[in-house]
Design a protein around this motif. Structure first.
Motif, PDB file in Angstrom:
ATOM      1  N   GLY A  41     -10.376  22.680  20.179  1.00 16.66           N
ATOM      2  CA  GLY A  41      -9.678  21.438  19.895  1.00 16.66           C
ATOM      3  C   GLY A  41      -9.804  20.413  21.004  1.00 16.66           C
ATOM      4  O   GLY A  41      -9.951  20.757  22.170  1.00 16.66           O
ATOM      5  N   ILE A  42      -9.771  19.156  20.623  1.00 23.81           N
ATOM      6  CA  ILE A  42      -9.836  18.048  21.567  1.00 23.81           C
ATOM      7  C   ILE A  42      -8.623  17.166  21.311  1.00 23.81           C
ATOM      8  O   ILE A  42      -8.317  16.830  20.168  1.00 23.81           O
ATOM      9  N   ILE A  43      -7.937  16.825  22.369  1.00 23.22           N
ATOM     10  CA  ILE A  43      -6.779  15.955  22.236  1.00 23.22           C
ATOM     11  C   ILE A  43      -7.278  14.548  21.917  1.00 23.22           C
ATOM     12  O   ILE A  43      -8.151  14.016  22.588  1.00 23.22           O
ATOM     13  N   ILE A  62     -20.798  17.101  11.772  1.00 21.36           N
ATOM     14  CA  ILE A  62     -21.282  18.408  12.224  1.00 21.36           C
ATOM     15  C   ILE A  62     -21.193  18.548  13.745  1.00 21.36           C
ATOM     16  O   ILE A  62     -20.642  19.523  14.260  1.00 21.36           O
ATOM     17  N   VAL A  63     -21.733  17.577  14.471  1.00 22.80           N
ATOM     18  CA  VAL A  63     -21.719  17.673  15.931  1.00 22.80           C
ATOM     19  C   VAL A  63     -20.290  17.615  16.461  1.00 22.80           C
ATOM     20  O   VAL A  63     -19.878  18.472  17.250  1.00 22.80           O
ATOM     21  N   ALA A  64     -19.526  16.631  16.022  1.00 23.04           N
ATOM     22  CA  ALA A  64     -18.142  16.513  16.490  1.00 23.04           C
ATOM     23  C   ALA A  64     -17.332  17.737  16.090  1.00 23.04           C
ATOM     24  O   ALA A  64     -16.564  18.280  16.894  1.00 23.04           O
ATOM     25  N   GLY A  65     -17.493  18.206  14.864  1.00 17.70           N
ATOM     26  CA  GLY A  65     -16.777  19.396  14.410  1.00 17.70           C
ATOM     27  C   GLY A  65     -17.147  20.626  15.208  1.00 17.70           C
ATOM     28  O   GLY A  65     -16.278  21.438  15.570  1.00 17.70           O
ATOM     29  N   SER A  66     -18.419  20.791  15.520  1.00 20.92           N
ATOM     30  CA  SER A  66     -18.866  21.944  16.315  1.00 20.92           C
ATOM     31  C   SER A  66     -18.272  21.909  17.717  1.00 20.92           C
ATOM     32  O   SER A  66     -17.867  22.940  18.257  1.00 20.92           O
ATOM     33  N   ILE A  67     -18.220  20.725  18.297  1.00 19.26           N
ATOM     34  CA  ILE A  67     -17.645  20.585  19.639  1.00 19.26           C
ATOM     35  C   ILE A  67     -16.157  20.911  19.615  1.00 19.26           C
ATOM     36  O   ILE A  67     -15.647  21.617  20.485  1.00 19.26           O
TER      37      ILE A  67
END
Length: 157
Positions: free
Chosen positions: A97-99, A86-91
């Motif tokens: 997107g994060i490389i 949840i936290v990583a997905g929200s970020i």
């Protein structure tokens, strides 16, 4: 619907409190100590986030020594899943997107290793001093890896 609204409100209040008080304090401590931001995250931030888990775990075992471990395992695995999904997905959604870089892969691999070792140790039915030493050693090794990577990135820039 009312409980969902209440949950959203509580998360928003918690987030704004962390943003207004915890994050600036963490940044000030890390600057005063001369810590790279990544190292501050895996040490000071982890300590701040983990302190309530330690307290809750101790209370669960004190209240019911025979069944308290069930609450602890559920709480800790649930927290890990929540942060990892949840936290990583929200970020990722909030930042478009994060490389995927080496640091992320290192963190995920160490986390997977820790989960595997904890799972293997839990299947034995008891946690020994050797297990506790192993758990602490994994974390200390991880912090040293992060610190070394932070020093390398500072030197290369």
């Amino acid at each position: 619907p009312m409980l969902l609204l209440w949950l959203v409100l509580l998360f928003r209040m918690l987030g704004s409190t962390a943003e207004d008080y915890f994050s600036p304090s963490l940044e000030m401590f890390s600057l005063k100590l001369g810590l790279p931001p990544r190292f501050a995250g895996v040490s000071l931030l982890a300590l701040g986030n983990g302190a309530p888990d330690i307290s809750a775990s101790i209370n669960a075992m004190t209240a019911d020594p025979h069944k308290g471990y069930r609450l602890i395992l559920g709480s800790l695995s649930g927290a890990g899943m929540f942060i990892g999904t949840i936290v990583a997905g929200s970020i990722i959604v909030a930042t478009d997107g994060i490389i995927c870089r080496g640091a992320l892969m290192r963190d995920v691999m160490v986390y997977m290793l820790a989960v595997l070792i904890v799972s293997a140790e839990a299947t034995t039915g008891s946690i020994s001093i050797r297990s506790i030493t192993l758990f602490f050693s994994i974390y200390v090794t991880y912090v040293i890896l992060v610190l070394a990577a932070g020093k390398d990135s500072i030197l290369s820039s």
